[in-house]
Design a protein around this motif. Structure first.
Motif, PDB file in Angstrom:
ATOM      1  N   ASN A   1       0.849  -1.194   0.000  1.00  9.39           N
ATOM      2  CA  ASN A   1       0.000   0.000   0.000  1.00  9.39           C
ATOM      3  C   ASN A   1       0.883   1.242   0.000  1.00  9.39           C
ATOM      4  O   ASN A   1       1.698   1.432   0.892  1.00  9.39           O
ATOM      5  N   ALA A   2       0.729   2.063  -1.016  1.00  9.19           N
ATOM      6  CA  ALA A   2       1.543   3.271  -1.144  1.00  9.19           C
ATOM      7  C   ALA A   2       0.650   4.506  -1.108  1.00  9.19           C
ATOM      8  O   ALA A   2      -0.551   4.437  -1.407  1.00  9.19           O
ATOM      9  N   TYR A   3       1.264   5.609  -0.724  1.00  9.95           N
ATOM     10  CA  TYR A   3       0.550   6.877  -0.667  1.00  9.95           C
ATOM     11  C   TYR A   3       1.341   7.897  -1.480  1.00  9.95           C
ATOM     12  O   TYR A   3       2.562   7.990  -1.353  1.00  9.95           O
ATOM     13  N   ALA A   4       0.643   8.640  -2.301  1.00 10.27           N
ATOM     14  CA  ALA A   4       1.323   9.584  -3.185  1.00 10.27           C
ATOM     15  C   ALA A   4       0.556  10.888  -3.255  1.00 10.27           C
ATOM     16  O   ALA A   4      -0.670  10.926  -3.070  1.00 10.27           O
ATOM     17  N   ARG A   5       1.298  11.958  -3.530  1.00 15.30           N
ATOM     18  CA  ARG A   5       0.692  13.279  -3.700  1.00 15.30           C
ATOM     19  C   ARG A   5       0.946  13.759  -5.118  1.00 15.30           C
ATOM     20  O   ARG A   5       2.079  13.717  -5.613  1.00 15.30           O
ATOM     21  N   ASN A   6      -0.116  14.207  -5.766  1.00 15.13           N
ATOM     22  CA  ASN A   6       0.019  14.852  -7.065  1.00 15.13           C
ATOM     23  C   ASN A   6       0.412  16.302  -6.802  1.00 15.13           C
ATOM     24  O   ASN A   6      -0.391  17.085  -6.293  1.00 15.13           O
ATOM     25  N   ILE A   7       1.639  16.655  -7.134  1.00 13.76           N
ATOM     26  CA  ILE A   7       2.143  17.977  -6.753  1.00 13.76           C
ATOM     27  C   ILE A   7       1.489  19.113  -7.551  1.00 13.76           C
ATOM     28  O   ILE A   7       1.645  20.283  -7.197  1.00 13.76           O
ATOM     29  N   HIS A   8       0.751  18.763  -8.636  1.00 12.25           N
ATOM     30  CA  HIS A   8       0.069  19.798  -9.422  1.00 12.25           C
ATOM     31  C   HIS A   8      -1.293  20.151  -8.836  1.00 12.25           C
ATOM     32  O   HIS A   8      -1.744  21.300  -8.947  1.00 12.25           O
ATOM     33  N   THR A   9      -1.959  19.183  -8.229  1.00 12.84           N
ATOM     34  CA  THR A   9      -3.305  19.430  -7.691  1.00 12.84           C
ATOM     35  C   THR A   9      -3.340  19.401  -6.169  1.00 12.84           C
ATOM     36  O   THR A   9      -4.347  19.742  -5.565  1.00 12.84           O
ATOM     37  N   TRP A  10      -2.258  18.971  -5.533  1.00 10.22           N
ATOM     38  CA  TRP A  10      -2.158  18.846  -4.089  1.00 10.22           C
ATOM     39  C   TRP A  10      -3.216  17.900  -3.524  1.00 10.22           C
ATOM     40  O   TRP A  10      -3.706  18.096  -2.419  1.00 10.22           O
ATOM     41  N   THR A  11      -3.582  16.907  -4.307  1.00  2.64           N
ATOM     42  CA  THR A  11      -4.468  15.862  -3.821  1.00  2.64           C
ATOM     43  C   THR A  11      -3.648  14.607  -3.544  1.00  2.64           C
ATOM     44  O   THR A  11      -2.647  14.347  -4.213  1.00  2.64           O
ATOM     45  N   ASP A  12      -4.083  13.831  -2.573  1.00  2.00           N
ATOM     46  CA  ASP A  12      -3.398  12.608  -2.182  1.00  2.00           C
ATOM     47  C   ASP A  12      -4.209  11.400  -2.628  1.00  2.00           C
ATOM     48  O   ASP A  12      -5.441  11.453  -2.665  1.00  2.00           O
ATOM     49  N   LEU A  13      -3.539  10.338  -2.943  1.00  2.30           N
ATOM     50  CA  LEU A  13      -4.232   9.120  -3.315  1.00  2.30           C
ATOM     51  C   LEU A  13      -3.501   7.911  -2.777  1.00  2.30           C
ATOM     52  O   LEU A  13      -2.296   7.952  -2.510  1.00  2.30           O
ATOM     53  N   LYS A  14      -4.286   6.866  -2.616  1.00  2.00           N
ATOM     54  CA  LYS A  14      -3.740   5.592  -2.177  1.00  2.00           C
ATOM     55  C   LYS A  14      -3.725   4.658  -3.365  1.00  2.00           C
ATOM     56  O   LYS A  14      -4.708   4.538  -4.099  1.00  2.00           O
ATOM     57  N   LEU A  15      -2.596   3.988  -3.583  1.00  2.00           N
ATOM     58  CA  LEU A  15      -2.447   3.077  -4.712  1.00  2.00           C
ATOM     59  C   LEU A  15      -1.464   1.982  -4.333  1.00  2.00           C
ATOM     60  O   LEU A  15      -0.836   2.048  -3.273  1.00  2.00           O
ATOM     61  N   SER A  16      -1.350   0.985  -5.200  1.00  4.79           N
ATOM     62  CA  SER A  16      -0.417  -0.095  -4.892  1.00  4.79           C
ATOM     63  C   SER A  16       1.007   0.374  -5.156  1.00  4.79           C
ATOM     64  O   SER A  16       1.248   1.247  -6.004  1.00  4.79           O
ATOM     65  N   LEU A  17       1.956  -0.197  -4.427  1.00 10.21           N
ATOM     66  CA  LEU A  17       3.358   0.173  -4.620  1.00 10.21           C
ATOM     67  C   LEU A  17       3.833  -0.123  -6.040  1.00 10.21           C
ATOM     68  O   LEU A  17       4.500   0.733  -6.653  1.00 10.21           O
ATOM     69  N   PRO A  18       3.526  -1.289  -6.636  1.00  7.35           N
ATOM     70  CA  PRO A  18       3.940  -1.517  -8.032  1.00  7.35           C
ATOM     71  C   PRO A  18       3.368  -0.470  -8.983  1.00  7.35           C
ATOM     72  O   PRO A  18       4.056  -0.038  -9.917  1.00  7.35           O
ATOM     73  N   ASP A  19       2.116  -0.054  -8.746  1.00 11.31           N
ATOM     74  CA  ASP A  19       1.511   0.965  -9.604  1.00 11.31           C
ATOM     75  C   ASP A  19       2.259   2.290  -9.468  1.00 11.31           C
ATOM     76  O   ASP A  19       2.531   2.980 -10.473  1.00 11.31           O
TER      77      ASP A  19
END
Length: 599
Positions: A135-153
Motif C-alpha cells: 500500500n503506497a501513498y502519493a501526492r500529485n504535486i500539481h493538484t495537491w491531492t493525495d491518493l492511495k495506490l499499490s506500490l507496483p503501480d
C-alpha cells in the motif's frame, strides 16, 4: 502581522467551538460570538495537504530543476552557500559533526554507498516492489491531492514520468510517508553502519520515553522523480532530522535549500513579507525569492549514499532532480530540541492552529521519570559497591561520570518541568475532576480549537459535545470526552457554544509534584557536587497552595531565563530565598505584594 486563526478540526467537536474577541479592560464593547465550523473533508481516501494545514493550500507554482547545477545555483547570490560535506572516512568526522550541531549548520556526510555493509541488493526498487508494503501513498504535486495506490503501480507511474515537469502537465506523483520495510529498519538500527548517535531510539532520542500508546513513528520512505518536492518547512517540534539517499535511477538526485537553525525567526518574518506562514508548510520558495532573502541559504545536491543532517529549526525545501530517488528519513528529539520546542515552537503552533504530534510536555515529563529512575539506580549501585569494599575500593571515575551525565540531564529536565508546572498550576487543583480518576489515563487529549496537546489543565464542556454528535447523546460522558479548550485559548476568549466550561485536569496535580520531588531527591542523593539548592513542593510545610506557584516561580528565577537582566526588569517583585524561609521585597514600581495572596 495580524492573523486570523482557524480552528484545528480534529473531530466533530470543533463545530461546538466558539470564539469571543475579548474587549480591553474598562471597555464597554460587547463580546461578539462567532461559531467556527470544522473544515469539510476531501474526496481523497487519505488526508490531503488542505486537511494537514487547516485548508491552506499552496498556490500553484511551476518548479523545474532542468539545467540546474549546484555551482550555478550557489553563484546566483552572495548569501548562497554550499552545504558543507564530509566523508565518513574523514578522521575528523566527529569533530566536524560536533561543530555543526553546536552551530546549527546543516551537513552532508557522504560515501555510505561505498561502505562494505551497504546493502545494494536490498536498496532497489525491484526489492521494494516484491518485499515492501504494497500500500503506497502519493501526492500529485500539481493538484495537491493525495491518493492511495499499490506500490507496483506507483513505481510504474514514476518510471513513466518524464524527468522534468512541463507547464501543461496534469500529474506528477511523489510517494511520501511510506512505511519503511522492517529489514531496512534493522539494517539502520543494528547494522553498525550509521553512527548510533544519529539513530532513532538512541540514547539521546527522548521520543523513546513516551508511553507506548503515544510513541511516534518518524522513520519514513520517500519515492520521488524529478521536479517533485516538499514545501519550505521545519522538522516537527525542533527535532533533529536525518535523510539518507538509498537508491537512484537515471542520475536522480535531490536539491536541498536549507538555513541555520538560528535563522528561523528571520525566515518566518520573510514569509510574512511574502504573505505566507512558514509553519503551515504551504509555500514553495522560488530561487528568485531565495535571492531576496535576508538570511544565508545553504544549497546542496544529495546523491546516492549521502546522509543529510538537518539541525533543529533549520528551514529547508527539497526538490528532486532527474530520475527516481528513494530516500529514508527519520527524526530524533534531543534534550535541547525539547527545550527549544517548549519555548519557541509550541507558541507558534498554537498561533497557527497546528497540532504538535510529538507531545512535548508529556515527553519532558516521561523523560524526567526515566532519568530519575536511572540516577537512583546508579546511586544505589555505587552505594552497594562502596558498602561491600569500602576499605579497598577507590572511588570509581566511571561511576561518577555516569552519575554526572545523567544528573545534568535530569537537572535540565527538572527546570523544564518546573516551567510546565507553573503553566498548569491552579490553587483549586485538589477540587478539580481529572481524567485519571477513571482508573486509566488518556494521554491523547488535544485542544479542539488550536490542536495543542493537553498535558494537564484544560476547560471542558460535555453538553456541547452531545449537541454536535448524535452518538454522544445517550452515552455517559467522562472527563476528557467533551469539547476541550486549552487554558491559553480559553483566556483569549475561546469557549464552547454555550459558554459554560468546567476546569478539568488530566491527573492529580499532587502526583506531578510528587514525581518532581522524586527527581529532586535523586539529584540530592547523587555523587554530583553542585551548589544548586532544591525545594520540595509536594509536602511544603510552610506554603499554602497559592505559594506553591510562588515557589515554582522562584525556582524558575534561579535558572536565570534572561541572563544579564536585573530581576526587577522581568518580575514585578524581587524574591530571595533564605534557609527554609520565603522572603519578598515589594517593588516601588508595582502594586503587587505576593505574601498577601490567600492560601
Amino acid at each position: 502581522m495580524e492573523e486570523h486563526a482557524e480552528p484545528f478540526a480534529s473531530s466533530s467537536r470543533a463545530q461546538a467551538v466558539s470564539t469571543h474577541p475579548v474587549a480591553s479592560a474598562g471597555s464597554s464593547q460587547q463580546k461578539e460570538s462567532l461559531v467556527l465550523e470544522s473544515q469539510p473533508g476531501t474526496e481523497a481516501e487519505i488526508p490531503s495537504l488542505a486537511d494537514d494545514h487547516g485548508g491552506h493550500l499552496p498556490k500553484k507554482t511551476f518548479v523545474t530543476t532542468k539545467d540546474w547545477t549546484l555551482q550555478n545555483l550557489v553563484e546566483c547570490a552572495p548569501h548562497f552557500r554550499c552545504i558543507p560535506r564530509v566523508s565518513l572516512q574523514d578522521p575528523n568526522l566527529y569533530k566536524t559533526i560536533d561543530y555543526h550541531e553546536k552551530e546549527g549548520i546543516p551537513l552532508i556526510i557522504e560515501g555510505w554507498q561505498n561502505h562494505h555493509k551497504w546493502p545494494k541488493d536490498m536498496f532497489t526498487l525491484e526489492w521494494l516492489r516484491e518485499h515492501g508494503d504494497q500500500n503506497a501513498y502519493a501526492r500529485n504535486i500539481h493538484t495537491w491531492t493525495d491518493l492511495k495506490l499499490s506500490l507496483p503501480d506507483l513505481i510504474d507511474r514514476l518510471r513513466a514520468s518524464a524527468p522534468f515537469s512541463a507547464p501543461d502537465e496534469k500529474e506528477r506523483l511523489y510517494g511520501k510517508d511510506g512505511e519503511c520495510p522492517q529489514i531496512w529498519r534493522d539494517w539502520l538500527s543494528k547494522g553498525q553502519v550509521i553512527p548510533s548517535r544519529f539513530l532513532f531510539g538512541a540514547e539521546d532520542d527522548l521520543l523513546q520515553h513516551l508511553p507506548d500508546a503515544n510513541k511516534v513513528e518518524t522513520l519514513m520512505c520517500y519515492l520521488g522523480v524529478g521536479d517533485t518536492f516538499t514545501p519550505f518547512h521545519k522538522d516537527l517540534c525542533a527535532s533533529s532530522g536525518q535523510n539518507l539517499m538509498c537508491y537512484t535511477e537515471n542520475s536522480g538526485s535531490s536539491f536541498w535549500f536549507m538555513t541555520r537553525g538560528s535563522a528561523a525567526p528571520k525566515v518566518a518574518n520573510y514569509f510574512h513579507q511574502l504573505g505566507q506562514e512558514l509553519d503551515l508548510e504551504s509555500h514553495v520558495v522560488t530561487v528568485e525569492e531565495f535571492k531576496k532573502a535576508p538570511f544565508d541559504v545553504y544549497i546542496g545536491e544529495q546523491v546516492l549514499g549521502d546522509l543529510v543532517l538537518v539541525p533543529p529549526r533549520s528551514c529547508h525545501q527539497v526538490i528532486n532532480h532527474g530520475g527516481i530517488t528513494v530516500k529514508t528519513s527519520w527524526s530524533r528529539m534531543t534534550l535541547n530540541g525539547l527545550k527549544t520546542a517548549l519555548y519557541h515552537e509550541l507558541p507558534i503552533y498554537r498561533r497557527v492552529c497546528r497540532p504538535e504530534i510529538y507531545r512535548v510536555k508529556s515527553n519532558i515529563y516521561h523523560a524526567l521519570l526515566h532519568y530519575t529512575a536511572r540516577l537512583n539506580n546508579l546511586v544505589a549501585f555505587a552505594s552497594t559497591l562502596d558498602h561491600v569494599s569500602s576499605s579497598s575500593r577507590a572511588p570509581s571515575t566511571t561511576d561518577d561520570n555516569d552519575q554526572r551525565v545523567i544528573a545534568r540531564k535530569l537537572r535540565e529536565l527538572l527546570q523544564l518541568f518546573d516551567d510546565i508546572a507553573i503553566q498548569e498550576y491552579t490553587p483549586i487543583y485538589s477540587r478539580l475532576p481529572h481524567v485519571s480518576q477513571l482508573g486509566s489515563h488518556k494521554d491523547d487529549i488535544n485542544c479542539d480549537f488550536c490542536g495543542a496537546d493537553v498535558f494537564q489543565s484544560f476547560f471542558e464542556c460535555r453538553d456541547c459535545a452531545k449537541g454536535v454528535d448524535p452518538e454522544n447523546i445517550n452515552r455517559t460522558m467522562n472527563p476528557g470526552d467533551g469539547v476541550v479548550i486549552c487554558a491559553a485559548c480559553y483566556v483569549e476568549g475561546r469557549t464552547c457554544l454555550c459558554g459554560i466550561m468546567k476546569p478539568t485536569q488530566c491527573r492529580s496535580f499532587k502526583d506531578l509534584l510528587q514525581d518532581r520531588d522524586k527527581a529532586v531527591k535523586a539529584l540530592e542523593s547523587s555523587r554530583v557536587e553542585t551548589d544548586q539548592e532544591y525545594i520540595y513542593l509536594a509536602k511544603h510545610k510552610r506554603c499554602g497552595r497559592n505559594q506553591i506557584l510562588i515557589t515554582l516561580l522562584m525556582v524558575d528565577l534561579q535558572s536565570d531565563p534572561f541572563p544579564g537582566k536585573p530581576v526587577n526588569e522581568y518580575l514585578p517583585c524581587r524574591m530571595r530565598l533564605t534557609t527554609n524561609t520565603l522572603l519578598f521585597e515589594r517593588c516601588d514600581c508595582c502594586p503587587f505584594h505576593l505574601p498577601h495572596l490567600p492560601c
